[in-house]
Design an enzyme around this catalytic site. Structure first.
Site, mmCIF file in Angstrom:
data_model
loop_
_atom_site.group_PDB
_atom_site.id
_atom_site.type_symbol
_atom_site.label_atom_id
_atom_site.label_comp_id
_atom_site.label_asym_id
_atom_site.label_seq_id
_atom_site.Cartn_x
_atom_site.Cartn_y
_atom_site.Cartn_z
ATOM 1 N N ASP A 136 55.723 49.595 -97.672
ATOM 2 C CA ASP A 136 56.865 48.681 -97.649
ATOM 3 C C ASP A 136 56.440 47.216 -97.554
ATOM 4 O O ASP A 136 56.855 46.486 -96.640
ATOM 5 C CB ASP A 136 57.790 49.007 -96.468
ATOM 6 C CG ASP A 136 58.149 50.485 -96.395
ATOM 7 O OD1 ASP A 136 58.339 51.095 -97.461
ATOM 8 O OD2 ASP A 136 58.232 51.028 -95.268
ATOM 9 N N GLU B 161 68.006 50.568 -101.051
ATOM 10 C CA GLU B 161 67.440 50.091 -99.787
ATOM 11 C C GLU B 161 66.428 48.987 -100.085
ATOM 12 O O GLU B 161 66.229 48.589 -101.218
ATOM 13 C CB GLU B 161 66.773 51.259 -99.043
ATOM 14 C CG GLU B 161 65.664 51.924 -99.844
ATOM 15 C CD GLU B 161 65.064 53.139 -99.162
ATOM 16 O OE1 GLU B 161 65.181 53.263 -97.935
ATOM 17 O OE2 GLU B 161 64.462 53.970 -99.866
#
Length: 553
Positions: free
Chosen positions: A14, A187
């Site tokens: 991420d 997301e």
């Protein structure tokens, strides 16, 4: 110079990617591992150095009791107004209809800290990022969670204005700006202001082999004003199953001083057993979700495109005019425990390394036996990432177990339900012995049992080693540090991967670790003393044949 992907190997998921003057920074998720948020810096995008983690105190991060793969999800690092802004999410519930989270903000004028005490933002959803508009306003952009069983739980991207005077959000300004497309699971949002447009980058498809990143844009930040990129997605490996890099998607965009553009994305490198199809299962990613960097160009309609196609490349041209960064050639590590502080590569589970867990310095690491490795509370273990498919790790330990509840040794660990180790313990009849055990989805197996290796009387130290060879690994021991005995118990490395754990339950997002641990679940605090730790990476003989052709499509 060429960027060799992945640029951050081993569990570095991420990525939040920024540039400050001529220096680039990447911040990554750390989940239940302490300290929170992993930051690397570079001036060439090729060579990267690890910096101290910002969330290094329980004031900034309290994860005691957090579930595995809870904790820090998708931090966002930005720079504005002469300081660094770090938004981070602490996830307390991972299973079931609810995602109980808390989003925080901390700032620092120096990337090395100190970081301010955390400001609570909201609990609306995870993957929050802070957007600094050119007009001076600031906004929190985040995934939005919906517990209602008749709605999709990923309920679009919410934008909420942040008041810099009160340092609080203005909930009355909250609005949904984008719902994603039919792939769903939208997301990981990041907003950018480029050439008169607001560009929204967001991940979809879940952080598995169907993962992807999409781009949408708008002239305003009004409700549901964003339109998606034609001929998307922006990046994915969903349709390139034979490519070396997989799962690319969630990430962030940056420009260079020379006007070039790059995108940092999570990525995995799965492997298969010889008996398996390479497509189903697509593979086992024991190194977890890593970080890749791809070059970006803009088409004549003003949309960003990955150079070489949406599957990406293994080798990518470095930026023009990049300042070469000095960094270690690989991630090998030798630690004699001379310092009274743990090396930056070491991590603990959910809480900092304090005297409750042990002490370090003067040439030794002492661990105080606490809970079992299956606990989510007091676990006396320090561990570091697997960052290569092939490596040897070894240690030297002094331990005098008084009961079978006393254990200390060398661990390969994914989470509280998936790990193995070689350790010293006590047999009621034969005294101190060496055992190998594995926890596979909470099925605990002691492999040696009545044939556990008896430690000769008068032996002060025992040496342990693990030999990891991509698809499998073994353990070895020595009583003098020179004459090694490899134990004929070959373990399947796939058990220490996200992909394996996902077969059984939940969403799990980390990667394999190797480390040192002591357990005394009888509760008497039996201690173990470790003399050193050595982790040596070995070449991957499969890499060259796997990375060519360089381009996925």
């Amino acid at each position: 110079m060429k960027i060799q992907n992945p640029v951050l190997p081993g569990f570095n998921a991420d990525p939040s990617f920024i540039r400050v003057n001529n220096t680039y920074y990447i911040a990554n998720s750390t989940f239940e591992w302490f300290p929170g948020v992993r930051i690397h810096e570079s001036q060439d995008l090729v060579h990267w150095n690890l910096l101290p983690s910002p969330l290094s105190t329980t004031t900034l991060l309290d994860m005691k009791g957090n579930p595995s793969s809870g904790g820090i999800w998708a931090p966002d690092l930005s720079y504005a107004d002469g300081k660094f802004w770090l938004v981070y999410t602490d996830v307390k519930v991972t299973e079931g209809p609810f995602k109980d989270v808390q989003n925080y903000l901390t700032t620092a004028t120096d990337i090395h800290g100190p970081w301010t005490d955390p400001i609570k933002l909201n609990n609306l959803g995870f993957d929050a990022s802070l957007f600094h508009d050119q007009n001076g306003r600031k906004y929190l952009v985040q995934q939005t969670w919906d517990h209602r069983e008749y709605r999709h739980p990923f309920n679009g991207i919410t934008l909420t204005e942040f008041d810099t005077k009160t340092m609080k959000l203005k909930p009355e300004t909250a609005r949904n700006i984008y719902n994603g497309d039919d792939v769903k699971l939208v997301e990981g949002p990041h907003l950018y202001q480029i050439n008169g447009y607001y560009y929204l980058f967001a991940a979809e498809g879940g952080t598995v082999f169907t993962h992807q990143e999409v781009v949408a844009r708008s002239k305003t930040l009004d409700k549901l004003s964003f339109e998606g990129e034609p001929d998307g997605p922006f990046i994915t490996n969903m349709d390139t199953p034979d490519f070396y890099l997989q799962k690319q998607g969630h990430g962030a965009l940056v420009d260079t001083p020379e006007g070039e553009w790059y995108y940092a994305s999570l990525v995995s490198r799965p492997w298969n057993h010889a008996t398996e199809s390479s497509h189903d299962p697509r593979g086992w990613s024991t190194l977890g979700r890593e970080t890749s960097i791809q070059k970006v160009e803009w088409d004549d309609q003003g949309w960003p495109r990955i150079v070489g196609g949406h599957g990406g490349q293994v080798e990518v041209d470095a930026p023009k005019g990049a300042i070469e960064t000095k960094a270690p050639k690989d991630h090998s590590q030798h630690d004699d425990f001379d310092s009274d502080k743990l090396d930056l590569n070491w991590n603990t589970l959910r809480q900092p390394f304090t005297e409750k867990l042990g002490t370090v310095g003067n040439g030794k690491l002492t661990l105080v036996g606490n809970h079992s490795l299956s606990s989510t509370f007091d676990v006396s273990m320090i561990a570091r990432r697997w960052q290569a498919f092939n490596f040897d790790a070894e240690t030297k330990v002094k331990f005098d177990p008084q009961r079978y509840e006393n254990m200390a040794g060398l661990v390969n660990f994914y989470n509280d339900k998936h790990y193995s180790w070689i350790y010293i313990t006590r047999d009621e009849e034969r005294g101190p012995v060496i055992e190998i055990a594995q926890n596979d989805n909470n099925n605990y197996t002691s492999f040696l049992k009545d044939h556990a290796i008896q430690i000769p009387a008068g032996t002060e130290y025992v040496w342990f080693k693990t030999l990891v060879r991509k698809q499998s690994y073994t353990y070895a021991y020595s009583f003098d540090g020179e004459d090694w005995h490899e134990i004929p118990v070959e373990l399947d490395a796939a058990i220490l991967s996200d992909d394996y754990v996902l077969q059984n339950y939940g969403g799990f997002f980390t990667g394999a670790f190797v480390g040192l641990a002591a357990v005394d679940y009888a509760g008497y605090g039996q201690t173990a003393e470790f003399d050193y730790f050595d982790y040596q990476e070995l070449p991957d003989p499969d890499r060259e044949k796997e990375v060519h052709p360089n381009q996925a499509g």
